[in-house]
Design a protein around this motif. Structure first.
Motif, PDB file in Angstrom:
ATOM      1  N   PHE A 212       0.842  -1.201   0.000  1.00  0.00           N
ATOM      2  CA  PHE A 212       0.000   0.000   0.000  1.00  0.00           C
ATOM      3  C   PHE A 212       0.872   1.243   0.000  1.00  0.00           C
ATOM      4  O   PHE A 212       2.052   1.187   0.364  1.00  0.00           O
ATOM      5  CB  PHE A 212      -0.954  -0.003   1.196  1.00  0.00           C
ATOM      6  N   THR A 213       0.285   2.356  -0.434  1.00  0.00           N
ATOM      7  CA  THR A 213       1.013   3.627  -0.366  1.00  0.00           C
ATOM      8  C   THR A 213       0.228   4.568   0.549  1.00  0.00           C
ATOM      9  O   THR A 213      -0.999   4.425   0.679  1.00  0.00           O
ATOM     10  CB  THR A 213       1.134   4.293  -1.750  1.00  0.00           C
ATOM     11  N   THR A 214       0.925   5.491   1.163  1.00  0.00           N
ATOM     12  CA  THR A 214       0.254   6.443   2.045  1.00  0.00           C
ATOM     13  C   THR A 214       0.494   7.867   1.554  1.00  0.00           C
ATOM     14  O   THR A 214       1.427   8.131   0.799  1.00  0.00           O
ATOM     15  CB  THR A 214       0.778   6.327   3.496  1.00  0.00           C
ATOM     16  N   ASP A 215      -0.400   8.731   2.022  1.00  0.00           N
ATOM     17  CA  ASP A 215      -0.247  10.158   1.738  1.00  0.00           C
ATOM     18  C   ASP A 215      -0.458  10.838   3.087  1.00  0.00           C
ATOM     19  O   ASP A 215      -1.599  10.998   3.525  1.00  0.00           O
ATOM     20  CB  ASP A 215      -1.324  10.555   0.705  1.00  0.00           C
ATOM     21  N   ALA A 220      -3.391   5.839   0.571  1.00  0.00           N
ATOM     22  CA  ALA A 220      -3.715   6.391  -0.748  1.00  0.00           C
ATOM     23  C   ALA A 220      -4.147   5.302  -1.723  1.00  0.00           C
ATOM     24  O   ALA A 220      -5.118   5.459  -2.458  1.00  0.00           O
ATOM     25  CB  ALA A 220      -2.504   7.133  -1.304  1.00  0.00           C
ATOM     26  N   SER A 221      -3.429   4.172  -1.729  1.00  0.00           N
ATOM     27  CA  SER A 221      -3.782   3.113  -2.677  1.00  0.00           C
ATOM     28  C   SER A 221      -3.248   1.778  -2.164  1.00  0.00           C
ATOM     29  O   SER A 221      -2.353   1.739  -1.312  1.00  0.00           O
ATOM     30  CB  SER A 221      -3.187   3.412  -4.051  1.00  0.00           C
ATOM     31  N   THR A 223      -1.948  -2.234  -3.555  1.00  0.00           N
ATOM     32  CA  THR A 223      -1.531  -3.028  -4.713  1.00  0.00           C
ATOM     33  C   THR A 223      -1.914  -4.472  -4.434  1.00  0.00           C
ATOM     34  O   THR A 223      -1.679  -4.982  -3.327  1.00  0.00           O
ATOM     35  CB  THR A 223      -0.003  -2.921  -4.912  1.00  0.00           C
ATOM     36  N   GLU A 229      -3.009  -1.532  -9.042  1.00  0.00           N
ATOM     37  CA  GLU A 229      -3.055  -0.537  -7.973  1.00  0.00           C
ATOM     38  C   GLU A 229      -4.480   0.010  -7.909  1.00  0.00           C
ATOM     39  O   GLU A 229      -5.070   0.355  -8.943  1.00  0.00           O
ATOM     40  CB  GLU A 229      -2.065   0.581  -8.281  1.00  0.00           C
ATOM     41  N   ALA A 231      -6.805   2.882  -6.003  1.00  0.00           N
ATOM     42  CA  ALA A 231      -6.843   4.053  -5.110  1.00  0.00           C
ATOM     43  C   ALA A 231      -8.245   4.139  -4.494  1.00  0.00           C
ATOM     44  O   ALA A 231      -9.229   3.749  -5.123  1.00  0.00           O
ATOM     45  CB  ALA A 231      -6.549   5.312  -5.909  1.00  0.00           C
ATOM     46  N   ALA A 232      -8.335   4.613  -3.265  1.00  0.00           N
ATOM     47  CA  ALA A 232      -9.653   4.761  -2.630  1.00  0.00           C
ATOM     48  C   ALA A 232      -9.576   5.850  -1.569  1.00  0.00           C
ATOM     49  O   ALA A 232      -8.518   6.072  -0.964  1.00  0.00           O
ATOM     50  CB  ALA A 232     -10.088   3.444  -1.994  1.00  0.00           C
ATOM     51  N   ASP A 233     -10.729   6.533  -1.358  1.00  0.00           N
ATOM     52  CA  ASP A 233     -10.778   7.551  -0.289  1.00  0.00           C
ATOM     53  C   ASP A 233     -10.851   6.890   1.088  1.00  0.00           C
ATOM     54  O   ASP A 233     -10.335   7.416   2.074  1.00  0.00           O
ATOM     55  CB  ASP A 233     -12.025   8.423  -0.454  1.00  0.00           C
TER      56      ASP A 233
END
Ligand SMILES: Cc1cc2nc3c(=O)[nH]c(=O)nc-3n(C[C@H](O)[C@H](O)[C@H](O)COP(=O)(O)OP(=O)(O)OC[C@H]3O[C@@H](n4cnc5c(N)ncnc54)[C@H](O)[C@@H]3O)c2cc1C
Length: 385
Positions: A212-215, A220-221, A223, A229, A231-233
């Motif tokens: 996963f990626t973070t913001d 943020a998304s 994998t 990939e 993405a979701a709120d």
């Protein structure tokens, strides 16, 4: 054994509240203390993944108002969990430091969602279980955010269904090739999958989240294992539950994926019973842990009967319901766990049918969709067998 004059119930959820009510109904007139870790009045959990997401009015989920507990002559302790149990002295301590004596203690501590610990601190990741997490998730979903659900179990799919109804773009990632694979026969799983898809929910079946990626403090998304990939709120993790057994383990009671109890729901200490989601007990010769309103209520009544001198083994017919994709699905017995064959029963419409499961010639459980009378008939049949 001396008469029981002081009962303490640890946990004021479905099981704890029903134990208190059942004790009074059965004529128990001793001291009764119901201890809740949560600060709010006791409430029902099933609406949290259903109607409460749309309409977060606490009055719709509270079991009773505060006055009801006085009417029951029950001391309700809120926001002050039981922290330790001193079994030799039959006392327990609350977090506030208060000591409470008991002749009989009922553990009704429930379960909590299994977490993905790496994600738990992120603000837009939800492990839905209590009133606050449902209210916060509902706020996001009512704004029509995109939602990713990790895990295709009952509670997660109810949330996915409510989110789609609220206009959210919903993607479900499930590592098995079908939804509810361990819980319902294939006909029901396929039917529900089609219904969810027709309402706009997208499914990535046979896929797992691997990265996963973070913001900042948000996810943020994710994998999946095929390299996609997404993405979701908002991300909801729905990968099952674990029993709350810390108190029991700390008190030296036997614990093994649940507080271990016998057929009477006595733990390894005869002065302590366990009920609801937290207990593991023998049913039809196998240790089971059931997580349903039915079992919380039935086990609560059973323990109240034990305390008031009515001794019998606990032999429930398990049943459960779920509301999703615009239909009510009801299960009785063990429709999926083990069966040799299934029998399809057509209902009055395309959205109503039943599936009966058999082990040899023996009916072991069934699932109904939109056929409540057939569900009741199945329960009667299972109770009589
Ligand atoms: C979102 C959601 C939807 C559900 N939908 C359905 C459904 O549609 N149909 C169905 O049959 N079942 C459903 N269930 C399951 C059902 O709600 C549970 O099986 C039931 O609530 C279990 O009752 P319980 O009393 O064992 O635990 P709970 O109702 O969870 O109550 C346990 C309480 O004990 C408290 N506690 C824990 N430790 C302590 C301590 N040390 N001291 C004091 N208090 C403590 C907890 O904070 C909690 O308030 C759902 C559950 C959830 C979470």
């Amino acid at each position: 054994m001396p008469p029981i004059r002081r009962v303490v119930i640890a946990g004021a959820g479905q099981g704890g509240v029903h134990t208190a009510a059942s004790l009074r109904r059965l004529g128990y007139d001793g001291d009764l203390t119901l201890v809740s870790a949560e600060p709010s009045l006791p409430y029902q959990r099933p609406p949290l993944s259903k109607t409460f997401l749309r309409d977060p009015d606490p009055a719709h989920i509270d079991f009773h108002d505060a006055a009801h507990y006085s009417t029951l002559d029950t001391r309700l302790v809120l926001g002050d969990p039981v922290t330790t149990v001193d079994r030799p002295n039959q006392t327990l301590s609350l977090r506030s430091g208060e000591t409470v004596r008991y002749d009989h203690l009922v553990l009704a501590t429930g379960s909590r969602p299994r977490r993905i610990t790496d994600l738990a601190h992120l603000r837009n990741v939800f492990h839905l279980h209590d009133r606050d997490s449902s209210a916060a998730l509902g706020e996001q979903l009512r704004e029509g955010r995109s939602m990713l659900l990790a895990g295709g179990g009952f509670i997660g799919l109810e949330i996915a269904s409510a989110a789609a109804d609220l206009g959210c773009a919903v993607t479900v990632v499930e590592q098995l090739p079908s939804i509810l694979a361990h819980a319902v026969p294939t006909q029901v799983s396929d039917f529900l999958l089609d219904r969810h898809r027709a309402r706009g929910v997208r499914f990535r079946l046979g896929r797992s989240v691997v990265a996963f990626t973070t913001d900042g403090d948000r996810l943020a998304s994710v994998t999946t294992d095929d390299g996609s990939e997404i993405a979701a709120d908002v991300v909801v993790v729905g990968i099952g539950s674990v029993p709350c057994t810390e108190l029991a383990a700390h008190a030296g009671l036997k614990v093994d994926d649940g507080v271990v109890a016998d057929t009477r729901l006595h733990t390894s200490d005869p002065h302590i019973s366990a009920i609801g989601d937290c207990v593991r007990f023998p049913l039809a010769g196998r240790p089971v842990r059931l997580t349903s309103v039915q079992h919380a209520m039935d086990s609560a009544l059973h323990v109240a009967k034990q305390i008031t001198g009515r001794d019998a083994p606990y032999r429930p017919v398990p049943w459960f319901w779920t509301d999703q994709a615009g239909v009510k699905v009801q299960m009785a017995g063990a429709p999926r766990a083990e069966h040799d064959r299934t029998e399809f029963v057509a209902g009055p419409s395309d959205a109503a049918f039943a599936v009966r499961s058999f082990l040899g010639d023996r009916f072991v459980g069934g699932v109904t969709v939109g056929m409540p009378r057939e569900h009741l008939a199945m329960r009667r049949e299972l109770a009589a067998s």
